[in-house]
Design a protein around this motif. Structure first.
Motif, PDB file in Angstrom:
ATOM      1  N   VAL A  19      -0.848   3.067 -14.116  1.00  7.18           N
ATOM      2  CA  VAL A  19       0.093   3.452 -12.790  1.00  7.18           C
ATOM      3  C   VAL A  19      -0.311   4.898 -12.135  1.00  7.18           C
ATOM      4  N   LYS A  22      -3.471   4.856 -10.326  1.00  4.96           N
ATOM      5  CA  LYS A  22      -3.569   4.088  -8.900  1.00  4.96           C
ATOM      6  C   LYS A  22      -2.807   4.789  -7.952  1.00  4.96           C
ATOM      7  N   LEU A  26      -1.713   3.382  -3.667  1.00  4.55           N
ATOM      8  CA  LEU A  26      -0.378   2.659  -3.566  1.00  4.55           C
ATOM      9  C   LEU A  26      -0.337   2.470  -2.213  1.00  4.55           C
ATOM     10  N   TRP A  30       5.107   0.065  -3.789  1.00  2.00           N
ATOM     11  CA  TRP A  30       4.482  -0.453  -4.831  1.00  2.00           C
ATOM     12  C   TRP A  30       4.776   0.155  -6.223  1.00  2.00           C
ATOM     13  N   ALA A  34       6.804  -1.186  -9.654  1.00  2.00           N
ATOM     14  CA  ALA A  34       6.097  -1.144 -10.815  1.00  2.00           C
ATOM     15  C   ALA A  34       6.977  -0.436 -11.891  1.00  2.00           C
ATOM     16  N   TYR A  66      -0.601  -7.276  -6.574  1.00  2.00           N
ATOM     17  CA  TYR A  66      -1.474  -6.110  -6.661  1.00  2.00           C
ATOM     18  C   TYR A  66      -1.221  -5.719  -8.212  1.00  2.00           C
ATOM     19  N   TRP A  67      -0.343  -5.558  -8.886  1.00  2.00           N
ATOM     20  CA  TRP A  67      -0.174  -5.144 -10.299  1.00  2.00           C
ATOM     21  C   TRP A  67      -0.600  -5.855 -11.317  1.00  2.00           C
ATOM     22  N   THR A  70      -4.432  -5.374 -11.133  1.00  2.00           N
ATOM     23  CA  THR A  70      -4.800  -4.231 -11.919  1.00  2.00           C
ATOM     24  C   THR A  70      -4.775  -4.321 -13.357  1.00  2.00           C
ATOM     25  N   LEU A  72      -1.944  -4.727 -15.042  1.00  2.00           N
ATOM     26  CA  LEU A  72      -0.453  -4.267 -15.451  1.00  2.00           C
ATOM     27  C   LEU A  72       0.427  -5.511 -15.862  1.00  2.00           C
TER      28      LEU A  72
END
Length: 319
Positions: A19, A22, A26, A30, A34, A66-67, A70, A72
């Protein structure tokens, strides 16, 4: 004033280093999404949007996608939630069930006939089952379904499955009536007009903005209450950095300062220039501020002498 981190009293949550890595890239909200997911484990877009007071579930859904990209988050093994355009269709009514329902509900025949007219051709039995399932199984009003069909057919999207997924997404976002659907479609039309106007202000033709850019442009008009004049002023301030992201930063800063009109911006700029002038160091001159300093005149001092050369005459002598 200096600060230091408060003592951990056991109320903290571990945040993955991913996190923090990123943070520079971001989009707005976002990070909030998260952190909320990490803390609660909640991944339902509608509930996340409600908890974080986002404008809609679409914002939360975009952040979750998006996460997931990545690493996550990962896809659940359970069937995808209703309204996800990438999800597999959920179970629908069978042809026999649709035919049986049509015997007692006259709305079904009208729904199918109007869908056929809007889509410009014969509606297959599979399509009929989709539309009737939205009406009977999902409790979607007929006028809402027809508004959706008309909207997407006008865009050239005549797939019943696509329309089904899109309308289920509307329903998840709280659009549950024909009136609400009509307001939403009007909002989409208004946003499209704002994007066309913004493209003209940027000097672009047939500009196609990204989703993030579209959200920013919508904020300029809807959240900030700005008009074309303010946006044009921000573009002028951006100079060679004429892009949506940079202009968005300018407009957001103006909104934070309370600027509502171009006149407010001009007044603020004038005040800032005045403050800068007031803070500038004085022009170089002697500490007394009187231009070139003159040697003090001493009474009876002969011409051509300076004070340090002057020796007072003794009593009885001529100077």
């Amino acid at each position: 004033m200096a600060y230091r981190l408060a003592e951990n009293k056991g109320d903290s949550v571990a945040v993955p280093r991913l996190v923090f890595a990123k943070l520079p890239e971001l989009e707005e909200d976002w990070l909030r999404v998260a952190l909320y997911v990490i803390d609660t484990g909640e991944t339902d877009p509608a509930r996340i949007a409600a908890a974080l007071r986002l404008k809609g579930a679409e914002q939360a859904r975009t952040a979750l996608v998006y996460w997931k990209g990545t690493g996550l988050l990962h896809s659940d093994e359970t069937p995808a939630a209703r309204g996800d355009l990438e999800a597999a269709p959920r179970a629908r009514l069978t042809t026999a069930e649709v035919n049986a329902a049509a015997q007692t509900d006259a709305s079904i025949a009208g729904l199918v006939q109007e869908c056929q007219r809007l889509m410009g051709g014969v509606v297959t039995q599979a399509d009929t089952n989709i539309f009737v399932s939205m009406y009977l199984s999902d409790g979607m009003p007929v006028d809402m379904i027809l508004l959706g069909v008309a909207h997407f057919a006008a865009l050239g999207k005549r797939s019943a499955r696509y329309i089904e997924r899109a309308l289920l997404g509307w329903q998840r976002d709280g659009i549950d009536s024909g009136e609400a659907a009509e307001r939403y479609l009007q909002l989409l039309e208004t946003r499209a007009a704002h994007e066309r106007e913004t493209a003209e202000l940027f000097g672009l033709k047939d500009a196609k903005f990204t989703k993030a850019e579209g959200r920013a442009i919508a904020d300029w008009y809807e959240s900030f209450g700005y008009d074309a004049a303010m946006i044009a002023e921000a573009i002028a301030y951006a100079d060679e950095k004429k892009n949506v992201k940079y202009v968005n930063g300018i407009l957001r800063a103006w909104y934070t300062k309370g600027y509502k009109t171009v006149r407010d911006v001009m007044a603020g700029s004038a005040q800032q220039a005045e403050n800068v002038r007031a803070a500038e160091p004085a022009a170089r001159h002697n500490i007394l501020g009187g231009g070139l300093r003159r040697a003090p005149r001493i009474p009876n001092m002969p011409d051509g002498q300076t004070p340090d050369q002057y020796t007072p005459a003794k009593e009885g002598e001529k100077p």
